[in-house]
Design an enzyme around this catalytic site. Structure first.
Site, PDB file in Angstrom:
ATOM      1  CB  CYS A 150      68.644  38.771  62.187  1.00 49.48           C
ATOM      2  SG  CYS A 150      70.203  37.869  62.373  1.00 49.48           S
TER       3      CYS A 150
ATOM      4  CB  ALA B  87      62.690  40.734  58.166  1.00 53.99           C
TER       5      ALA B  87
ATOM      6  N   GLY C 175      61.587  44.474  61.151  1.00 59.55           N
ATOM      7  CA  GLY C 175      62.086  45.843  61.117  1.00 59.55           C
ATOM      8  C   GLY C 175      61.759  46.735  62.303  1.00 59.55           C
TER       9      GLY C 175
ATOM     10  CE  LYS D  41      64.626  43.361  69.011  1.00 63.47           C
ATOM     11  NZ  LYS D  41      63.675  42.436  68.322  1.00 63.47           N
TER      12      LYS D  41
ATOM     13  CG  ASP E   5      73.510  32.499  55.583  1.00 60.95           C
ATOM     14  OD1 ASP E   5      73.730  33.012  56.705  1.00 60.95           O
ATOM     15  OD2 ASP E   5      73.415  31.278  55.406  1.00 60.95           O
TER      16      ASP E   5
ATOM     17  CG  ASP F 175      66.648  40.799  67.681  1.00 59.94           C
ATOM     18  OD1 ASP F 175      66.754  40.634  68.903  1.00 59.94           O
ATOM     19  OD2 ASP F 175      65.573  40.657  67.063  1.00 59.94           O
TER      20      ASP F 175
ATOM     21  CB  CYS G 202      62.825  36.957  72.267  1.00 60.40           C
ATOM     22  SG  CYS G 202      62.501  36.208  70.674  1.00 60.40           S
TER      23      CYS G 202
END
Lengths: 171, 310
Positions: B106, B108, B110, B112, B157, B185, B238
């Site tokens: 995952c 975008a 970007g 990480k 996906d 993430d 997060c």
């Protein structure tokens, strides 16, 4: 000879003799162009692969994959071919241009800020016309900012809109 | 009940937690070691009069005390990248090496991903995937500005990510059949970003938490499946919701051949929770790390390290 398929990544042929797609640049020509135009060391691009996706859009990739490859991006956009004068990208010049020894124009602080903001300049330059690496002094070294087009005593900023910025001078 | 009140029974110091959530975040940048060194960035910031101070846990992460990260020469050159301090944590825990084959499921926009590229010295193969085509343009823009050349960008996906575009199953020697390391993430309810986005709770609902947890389980399962035996998957969010954190790990531990492992955490935090609202989780979820905003004066975060099969 076949036509370029602009929707997928095709590896560049090693040399012009290996070319199967009309008008496609070869790996050897791409490397020779950077070495000739900007004086980069011959081995700068050892280990990288080169690909075309889109008409004349050349990408540089630090790894390798089977060709053709159907993905959204492969490495970094690097160079525009299939036009009269080949044009390096701002990002490629920032990434690889530090080693350049030819066709690099170093701007004074105020001119460097104006160039980054997208302004055209009239610097003293008695070298080649065409695309130049535009650089300035920063933190103990000469650092490439991007690409300028020098024609008719004028240096045109071709920094893309998304990379332009207005910096205030230091206080 | 606000989302934050929901978690006060889990938090070690609720008053400090509440107070930290009400403070804005400092401006933080990561030095992009593909293009620059910390010393050179600090010299360039000094030359422009941009105040900065190092963080005590990560030499490449600097706090800018009174400036925005985007209006200076180091940013124009792609030497620095604005990235919240705690968001710098999962990439070093994944610890990718030059030459590895790495998937950022995952990716975008970007931050990480480009940090993974820097840790790999921009060598090897890094696949940055996102299901949102619009956000992929931000990923590409950031990767190019930071000079990343080992990134393959895909638009799939992640729950049923296919390796076919990477040559899976062919006899080409460059084909990729599995990854060495994967970062998940995951998309989440973003409760931990409340200090950065004060409207993060406007769209919060328990239904959303449960819905996104289903997506997270699917992505993490696929990440484990796409990793070679002995390889590593790092899972991060997060958010504070156990439904999106420990419950997701518990589900995947049950469904796939993998286990949670201990890791060195350079930031303060507390272990994962083994029960929540009547649910009990696999005891090994304690190996995960919960970071609350008052622990390190950052955003909130969750991180776990998974070893695959073998």
């Amino acid at each position: 000879m076949t036509d370029n398929d602009g929707q997928r990544f095709d590896r560049l042929p090693a040399t012009a003799a290996d070319r199967e797609v009309t008008g496609r640049a070869s790996r050897a020509e791409v490397i020779e162009w950077w070495v000739d135009r900007f004086g980069l060391p011959d081995d700068t691009f050892d280990g990288f692969t080169f690909w075309e996706k889109g008409a004349g859009k050349i990408w540089i990739f630090a790894s390798d994959l089977p060709s053709p490859t159907d993905v959204e991006g492969l490495g970094m956009t690097f160079l525009r071919t299939r036009q009269e004068h080949w044009k390096p990208t701002t990002n490629a010049v920032q990434r690889f241009g530090r080693e350049a020894s030819r066709n690099v124009i170093e701007l004074a602080p105020d001119a460097a800020r104006r160039f980054l903001a997208g302004e055209d300049l009239e610097p003293d330059w008695d070298g080649d016309w065409g695309y130049l690496i535009v650089a300035h002094e920063l933190a103990g070294g000469v650092e490439p900012i991007g690409v300028g087009l020098y024609v008719h005593d004028e240096l045109r900023s071709v920094v893309p809109k998304g990379r332009r910025a207005s910096l205030s001078p230091p206080e | 009940m606000t989302p934050l009140e929901r978690y006060e029974s889990l938090v070690d110091d609720p008053d400090a937690f509440r107070a930290a959530c009400d403070r804005p975040l400092p401006s933080v940048v990561r030095v992009n070691t593909i293009k620059a060194t910390v010393d050179r960035v600090r010299a360039a910031l000094d030359a422009e009069g941009v105040a900065h101070e190092p963080t005590d846990w990560h030499p490449d992460v600097l706090r800018l005390t009174d400036d925005s990260p985007g209006h200076n020469w180091p940013h124009a050159h792609g030497w620095i990248h604005g990235q919240e301090e705690v968001s710098n944590l999962p990439a070093p825990i994944l610890d990718p090496q030059p030459g590895d084959r790495v998937w950022d499921a995952c990716a975008a926009p970007g931050s990480k991903t480009t940090q993974l590229a820097a840790l790999m010295d921009d060598r090897g193969l890094l696949v940055g995937n996102d299901n949102n085509l619009g956000r992929l343009s931000a990923l590409r823009h950031n990767a190019e500005r930071l000079g990343v050349t080992n990134l393959v960008v895909t638009n799939q996906d992640a729950r049923n990510f296919s390796l076919k575009p990477l040559g899976e199953g062919s006899d080409d020697p460059t084909a990729v059949d599995a990854f060495d390391r994967v970062l998940v993430d995951a998309p989440c309810s973003c409760e931990g970003t409340i200090r950065k986005n004060p409207d993060a709770f406007d769209t919060w609902s328990l239904d959303h938490v449960h819905s996104v947890a289903g997506v997270q389980k699917g992505i993490l399962r696929r990440a484990v499946q796409a990793t070679r035996p002995g390889g590593v998957v790092v899972y991060s969010t997060c958010t504070f919701a156990p439904e999106e954190n420990e419950a997701v790990l518990d589900h995947v531990l049950d469904a796939e051949d993998c286990r949670l492992v201990d890791f060195e955490a350079p930031l303060d935090g507390v272990p994962g929770v083994t029960e929540w609202e009547g649910e009990e989780y696999d005891p090994s979820v304690e190996k995960a790390l919960r970071i609350y905003p008052h622990h390190n004066d950052t955003g909130g975060f969750f991180c776990a390290k998974v070893e695959v099969g073998g």
